[in-house]
Design an enzyme around this catalytic site. Structure first.
Site, PDB file in Angstrom:
ATOM      1  N   TRP A 181       0.850  -1.199   0.000  1.00  0.00           N
ATOM      2  CA  TRP A 181       0.000   0.000   0.000  1.00  0.00           C
ATOM      3  C   TRP A 181       0.881   1.243   0.000  1.00  0.00           C
ATOM      4  O   TRP A 181       1.917   1.292   0.674  1.00  0.00           O
ATOM      5  CB  TRP A 181      -0.924   0.021   1.211  1.00  0.00           C
ATOM      6  CG  TRP A 181      -2.278  -0.545   0.940  1.00  0.00           C
ATOM      7  CD1 TRP A 181      -3.436   0.152   0.739  1.00  0.00           C
ATOM      8  CD2 TRP A 181      -2.640  -1.926   0.850  1.00  0.00           C
ATOM      9  NE1 TRP A 181      -4.487  -0.707   0.518  1.00  0.00           N
ATOM     10  CE2 TRP A 181      -4.023  -1.989   0.579  1.00  0.00           C
ATOM     11  CE3 TRP A 181      -1.921  -3.118   0.958  1.00  0.00           C
ATOM     12  CZ2 TRP A 181      -4.708  -3.198   0.437  1.00  0.00           C
ATOM     13  CZ3 TRP A 181      -2.594  -4.323   0.802  1.00  0.00           C
ATOM     14  CH2 TRP A 181      -3.972  -4.360   0.542  1.00  0.00           C
ATOM     15  N   SER A 182       0.451   2.270  -0.708  1.00  0.00           N
ATOM     16  CA  SER A 182       1.267   3.443  -0.972  1.00  0.00           C
ATOM     17  C   SER A 182       1.620   4.245   0.280  1.00  0.00           C
ATOM     18  O   SER A 182       2.798   4.406   0.620  1.00  0.00           O
ATOM     19  CB  SER A 182       0.534   4.345  -1.982  1.00  0.00           C
ATOM     20  OG  SER A 182       1.219   5.550  -2.191  1.00  0.00           O
ATOM     21  N   TRP A 183       0.607   4.771   0.981  1.00  0.00           N
ATOM     22  CA  TRP A 183       0.980   5.616   2.117  1.00  0.00           C
ATOM     23  C   TRP A 183       1.451   4.783   3.294  1.00  0.00           C
ATOM     24  O   TRP A 183       2.233   5.254   4.122  1.00  0.00           O
ATOM     25  CB  TRP A 183      -0.122   6.615   2.467  1.00  0.00           C
ATOM     26  CG  TRP A 183      -1.319   6.204   3.264  1.00  0.00           C
ATOM     27  CD1 TRP A 183      -2.005   5.036   3.205  1.00  0.00           C
ATOM     28  CD2 TRP A 183      -1.993   7.030   4.233  1.00  0.00           C
ATOM     29  NE1 TRP A 183      -3.079   5.074   4.070  1.00  0.00           N
ATOM     30  CE2 TRP A 183      -3.096   6.290   4.710  1.00  0.00           C
ATOM     31  CE3 TRP A 183      -1.784   8.305   4.734  1.00  0.00           C
ATOM     32  CZ2 TRP A 183      -3.984   6.789   5.673  1.00  0.00           C
ATOM     33  CZ3 TRP A 183      -2.672   8.806   5.675  1.00  0.00           C
ATOM     34  CH2 TRP A 183      -3.747   8.053   6.141  1.00  0.00           C
ATOM     35  N   ASP A 219     -11.239   5.341   5.125  1.00  0.00           N
ATOM     36  CA  ASP A 219     -12.255   4.813   4.217  1.00  0.00           C
ATOM     37  C   ASP A 219     -13.692   5.181   4.557  1.00  0.00           C
ATOM     38  O   ASP A 219     -14.454   5.589   3.688  1.00  0.00           O
ATOM     39  CB  ASP A 219     -12.147   3.281   4.157  1.00  0.00           C
ATOM     40  CG  ASP A 219     -10.780   2.808   3.714  1.00  0.00           C
ATOM     41  OD1 ASP A 219      -9.849   3.630   3.652  1.00  0.00           O
ATOM     42  OD2 ASP A 219     -10.631   1.615   3.441  1.00  0.00           O
ATOM     43  N   ARG A 242     -15.089  -3.258  10.815  1.00  0.00           N
ATOM     44  CA  ARG A 242     -14.817  -2.936   9.419  1.00  0.00           C
ATOM     45  C   ARG A 242     -15.972  -2.156   8.800  1.00  0.00           C
ATOM     46  O   ARG A 242     -17.082  -2.138   9.345  1.00  0.00           O
ATOM     47  CB  ARG A 242     -14.618  -4.240   8.621  1.00  0.00           C
ATOM     48  CG  ARG A 242     -13.508  -5.141   9.134  1.00  0.00           C
ATOM     49  CD  ARG A 242     -12.144  -4.614   8.783  1.00  0.00           C
ATOM     50  NE  ARG A 242     -11.957  -4.601   7.328  1.00  0.00           N
ATOM     51  CZ  ARG A 242     -10.928  -4.007   6.725  1.00  0.00           C
ATOM     52  NH1 ARG A 242     -10.026  -3.368   7.414  1.00  0.00           N
ATOM     53  NH2 ARG A 242     -10.817  -4.053   5.410  1.00  0.00           N
ATOM     54  N   TYR A 288     -13.590   1.151  12.477  1.00  0.00           N
ATOM     55  CA  TYR A 288     -12.641   1.729  11.522  1.00  0.00           C
ATOM     56  C   TYR A 288     -12.409   3.224  11.765  1.00  0.00           C
ATOM     57  O   TYR A 288     -11.904   3.595  12.817  1.00  0.00           O
ATOM     58  CB  TYR A 288     -13.147   1.428  10.110  1.00  0.00           C
ATOM     59  CG  TYR A 288     -12.062   0.970   9.146  1.00  0.00           C
ATOM     60  CD1 TYR A 288     -11.131   0.013   9.508  1.00  0.00           C
ATOM     61  CD2 TYR A 288     -11.996   1.505   7.872  1.00  0.00           C
ATOM     62  CE1 TYR A 288     -10.141  -0.396   8.616  1.00  0.00           C
ATOM     63  CE2 TYR A 288     -11.017   1.105   6.969  1.00  0.00           C
ATOM     64  CZ  TYR A 288     -10.087   0.160   7.349  1.00  0.00           C
ATOM     65  OH  TYR A 288      -9.111  -0.236   6.473  1.00  0.00           O
ATOM     66  N   TRP A 289     -12.774   4.112  10.845  1.00  0.00           N
ATOM     67  CA  TRP A 289     -12.467   5.539  10.970  1.00  0.00           C
ATOM     68  C   TRP A 289     -13.632   6.341  11.543  1.00  0.00           C
ATOM     69  O   TRP A 289     -13.700   7.560  11.359  1.00  0.00           O
ATOM     70  CB  TRP A 289     -12.052   6.102   9.614  1.00  0.00           C
ATOM     71  CG  TRP A 289     -10.702   5.606   9.180  1.00  0.00           C
ATOM     72  CD1 TRP A 289     -10.437   4.571   8.329  1.00  0.00           C
ATOM     73  CD2 TRP A 289      -9.424   6.102   9.609  1.00  0.00           C
ATOM     74  NE1 TRP A 289      -9.083   4.394   8.193  1.00  0.00           N
ATOM     75  CE2 TRP A 289      -8.432   5.317   8.965  1.00  0.00           C
ATOM     76  CE3 TRP A 289      -9.021   7.128  10.471  1.00  0.00           C
ATOM     77  CZ2 TRP A 289      -7.063   5.541   9.140  1.00  0.00           C
ATOM     78  CZ3 TRP A 289      -7.667   7.345  10.646  1.00  0.00           C
ATOM     79  CH2 TRP A 289      -6.706   6.564   9.996  1.00  0.00           C
ATOM     80  N   GLU A 308      -3.888  -2.712  14.557  1.00  0.00           N
ATOM     81  CA  GLU A 308      -4.169  -1.761  13.477  1.00  0.00           C
ATOM     82  C   GLU A 308      -4.689  -0.443  14.064  1.00  0.00           C
ATOM     83  O   GLU A 308      -4.278   0.644  13.640  1.00  0.00           O
ATOM     84  CB  GLU A 308      -5.208  -2.388  12.541  1.00  0.00           C
ATOM     85  CG  GLU A 308      -5.439  -1.641  11.259  1.00  0.00           C
ATOM     86  CD  GLU A 308      -6.395  -2.382  10.328  1.00  0.00           C
ATOM     87  OE1 GLU A 308      -6.627  -1.876   9.220  1.00  0.00           O
ATOM     88  OE2 GLU A 308      -6.915  -3.461  10.702  1.00  0.00           O
TER      89      GLU A 308
END
Length: 430
Positions: free
Chosen positions: A33-35, A168, A201, A350-351, A394
């Site tokens: 994953w990029s970031w 997300d 999730r 999650y967020w 996480e």
């Protein structure tokens, strides 16, 4: 962070290393994953600067012809373990894509910041490998893509999918997603639920919208020219990291003997444009839905992340918001992802409430730079303690500190290690 914790964090990063990059977590996240890789490199530099350089070189090697750094670089052998995978994106059929399979989406631009820190870890080794000149060319192309293809009259970068924000299922996306009638259908592949509790999730309804948006973007060749794209949002954390990375790119330019002025000017312009996302009564920045023109009036960790930008207005107000009832800095576990007092707060999902280690790193560094050394060290210590106690989760419940999501998460280990080394050992600043 004790020697025991340092050894434990190092073991997580070794376990998740795949020869040229680090997966976020074995099982749940089997690709690059990029970031994540940029955050991971920041911690890896304390263990092996060369490996940290390789982490970034690998994500740079998957750069598209238009300059974008893709959200995910896939390991095709593990495609069925994650959805949507390489078979969904079919990037080999899309113009400008690299020879390796990738997603067409992007993630927040924290890479220049990481590249500068990795170079500073061992400048002599970096110079021998010509890491910085190589990275500078890639980073200029990456930021050029953002300037050309993702910046409009507002002066702010926009995202075209919730995944691009890195956060997300933030409450920011509720109204924009609700306005979208399309969904992916009834058969929503969820291999993520084999590795994490469904209550932690995003929901199936959210995933249906996510996959529908991703399919539309893919079917337009990821060309950013779909005038009717239904999800276009300006996110404060994405723009804050863009501005901060432009400052870092200016420092890299100076080190290489180039003119830093274009990067400094762009950083200042982004910072000025962020003013349009400031909501005084909330004491933080918010996202704007470009399609409807509406501000998404929620307090989230994204809205306090601009504290990381040098010379930012509203610093005092952001600090007050962090320390007040909404984020309870110093009393909550790390920094909640969403307002503790909001009706949309969820301590597990999650967020929408849980505290994440990467955003805690951003806030800790911002506090340190502004002279709040005790608060920064306290946040760094809590990161290390929670990481070791719960096997580097996480994210965590912001009230109890209990682990959520998956365990042995790479950026949790990397960033906990980084803050300890810098705030407790050498007192380094960015």
């Amino acid at each position: 962070m004790s020697d025991l914790a340092i050894a434990a964090a190092t073991r997580v990063l070794a376990r998740n290393w795949r020869g040229s990059y680090t997966v976020p977590a074995a099982g749940l996240y089997p690709h690059q994953w990029s970031w994540d890789s940029a955050f991971i490199a920041i911690g890896l530099r304390h263990i092996s600067p060369r490996r940290a350089q390789q982490e970034l070189d690998t994500i740079f090697s998957a750069q598209w012809g238009d300059g974008r750094l893709p959200q995910i670089v896939f390991n095709p052998r593990l495609d069925v373990q994650y959805s949507p995978g390489a078979a969904f994106w079919r990037s080999d059929l899309i113009p400008n894509s690299p020879p390796v399979p990738t997603s067409g989406l992007i993630q927040p631009p924290n890479h220049a910041l990481a590249a500068l820190l990795v170079h500073q870890a061992d400048p002599e080794a970096s110079d021998r490998r010509r890491f910085l000149p190589r990275a500078y060319d890639r980073l200029r192309a990456w930021h050029g893509y953002l300037a050309r293809r993702r910046t409009a009259a507002s002066g702010l970068v926009h995202v075209v999918h919730p995944w691009e924000s890195g956060m997300d299922n933030s409450p920011y996306w509720d109204a924009p997603l609700a306005a979208i009638g399309d969904t992916f259908g009834e058969d929503i592949p969820r291999p993520d639920l084999d590795h994490a509790d469904a209550s932690h999730r995003p929901s199936n309804a959210e995933y249906g919208k996510y996959l529908s948006l991703a399919a539309r973007y893919r079917d337009h060749d990821c060309d950013d020219r779909d005038d009717g794209h239904p999800f276009v949002l300006e996110d404060p954390a994405v723009n804050a990291l863009y501005a901060r990375s432009e400052w870092a790119l200016g420092q890299i330019a100076e080190l290489l003997g180039h003119d830093p002025a274009p990067h400094v000017e762009r950083a200042r312009a982004i910072t000025a444009s962020l003013g349009s996302l400031w909501v005084p009564e909330l004491g933080c920045y918010v996202a704007r839905d470009v399609v409807s023109g509406q501000l998404q009036r929620f307090r989230t960790v994204s809205g306090v992340a601009p504290l990381l930008i040098p010379d930012l207005p509203h610093t005092a107000e952001l600090l007050a918001t962090l320390e007040g009832e909404h984020f309870a800095l110093g009393r909550a576990a790390l920094v909640p992802s969403h307002d503790l007092t909001a009706p949309t707060f969820d301590s597990a999902r999650y967020w929408r409430g849980p505290s994440w280690f990467n955003t805690a790193w951003l806030i800790a560094e911002a506090l340190h730079e502004r002279g709040f050394a005790e608060e920064a060290r306290g946040l760094a210590s809590r990161m290390a303690d929670l990481g070791l106690e719960h096997d580097f989760p996480e994210y965590v419940d912001p009230h109890s500190g209990e682990p959520r999501g998956t365990l042995r998460f790479s950026w949790t280990a990397a960033l906990s290690l980084d803050l300890y080394e810098r705030l407790h050992t050498r007192g380094e600043t960015l």
